[in-house]
Design an enzyme around this catalytic site. Sequence first.
Site, PDB file in Angstrom:
ATOM      1  N   GLU A 155      52.388  34.261  58.683  1.00 53.13           N
ATOM      2  CA  GLU A 155      51.288  35.081  59.156  1.00 53.13           C
ATOM      3  C   GLU A 155      49.982  34.430  58.734  1.00 53.13           C
ATOM      4  O   GLU A 155      49.938  33.702  57.735  1.00 53.13           O
ATOM      5  CB  GLU A 155      51.415  36.455  58.477  1.00 53.13           C
ATOM      6  N   HIS A 184      48.649  43.313  57.039  1.00 56.76           N
ATOM      7  CA  HIS A 184      49.028  43.108  55.641  1.00 56.76           C
ATOM      8  C   HIS A 184      47.816  42.659  54.825  1.00 56.76           C
ATOM      9  O   HIS A 184      46.913  42.026  55.357  1.00 56.76           O
ATOM     10  CB  HIS A 184      50.127  42.039  55.532  1.00 56.76           C
TER      11      HIS A 184
END
Lengths: 201, 307
Positions: B214, B255
């Site tokens: 990510e 996140h």
Amino acid sequence: FHDVTDIEDRSVLSERALEARKIDYHDHRGVAGKTFVELDGDIAVLASGGGASLTCMDALIEAGGKPANYTEYSGNPSSEKVRRLTEITLSKPGLRGCFVVGGTANFTDIYETLKGFAEGLRNTKPKPAYPIVVRRAGPRDKEAFAMLAELEKEGFDITVLGEETPMTKAARIMVEKINGKTDKGETVKGTARKIEKREQQ
Amino acid sequence: MSILLSEDLRVVVQGMTGKEGQRATKEMLAYGTKVCCGVTPGKGGERVLDLPVFDSVAEAKQYEQGLNTSVLFVPPLMVLDAAIEAMDAGISLLVIVTENVPILDAAKLVEYARRTGARVVGPSSVGVIVPGVAKLGSIGGGRDQRMYTPGRVGVISKSGGMTAETCRLLTEAGIGQSTAIGIGGDVIIGSTFTDLMALFEQDEETDAVVLFGEVGGAYEEEAARMLKERRFTKPVVAFVSGTFAEQVQGLALGHAGAIVERGFGTAEQKRAALREAGALVARYHDDIPGLVSRALENKGRSGGSTE
């Protein structure tokens, strides 16, 4: 945990983002709309899960779609919270599609959350004529899909996909539907049949 | 067998008396994991799911001397103390499921683990699963075990939900998993891609590794460097999400660690680094199984060598 006052909010957030953030204020269960980002596009997005939401935004863009917003709900929020978030998300003028996406939930009640989505959709004026693609799985998904089938009867252009359709494929189906190539989409009934078939096995 | 989970696995659950802890413990037991007892300060003497609860890990260790693994579900501000307590009691593997652990606490506990030689997975880890054998944490839920199937591909993911989706895609393509780990999407985590790749490199039951990366941080770049320098020689298939998030500078989406600062750590930089190092990089997430098959075929054709 990161809470800012209304005054600070107004300096950095759009009106809709501000409204979305308020959803969590008086209902601690789950998260809905804590993060809401306005974007230039025309596909309303209601995503679930940190990793899944980013993955699906990328897939939409990669397939040539233009998201109208980014927002996320997760952690088993009440149907009321999802309804409100849906109303805010669909209040944007000029939308051409709506993408509701998430992975296979561990404990988020799919029926409750999608019921909130259905209510928010019904409350949206004018009545959305654009294609809606839902890809979701998890507890009570079968009941949820049967409930969404009602929306099809009410004249909504809705495609419901379950866990057998990868979420990034669902993103491509969303873009194809907007571009008029509807043949690759699956119908609500088709998905419901597939689920039944699988559970019979 | 696999990585992280040993044959003599003996688990204590810190925070077993809480709602999350109880649900996960029930599921771990149902999956065949040897959970021996729980720890919640002040609740020593109680029983949960017919397992004893102790006030401290040290006490739990007196009850079951073989305890070697702890799964933590304690509240965010208690994670640091609970983790140190476990390490002091000689626990060698900690899986921290708790989210929203303060960064400074995560830094302190990772540093403590380095000094004591304990391995930490998380915080914000969905867990670790060796399909068909055992699982630690919330991974796999209780509902659907069809997502994970035994096999020879390792999966390391920054996202918990996408660990499941990735394994589901692999399973549907007939590709089983040796071990799947959710490492958490926080800024500071106990086990990074490279930490676990080093274990997969040694694991005779793993033929290839899938990385779900990510935007943000440098863990994917570290993985690329490891590949490039041949410290990891098995095929790697990678997917990096978050291109979209780069449009929104300075804000973590999804996140805590998914944040681009000063133009560093973009998804495209990560993909380029991995591609250049020899990894197969998926454009769409559902391209992963096809790439894994291709990577395994390539490997087979060259007789197991990575050349």
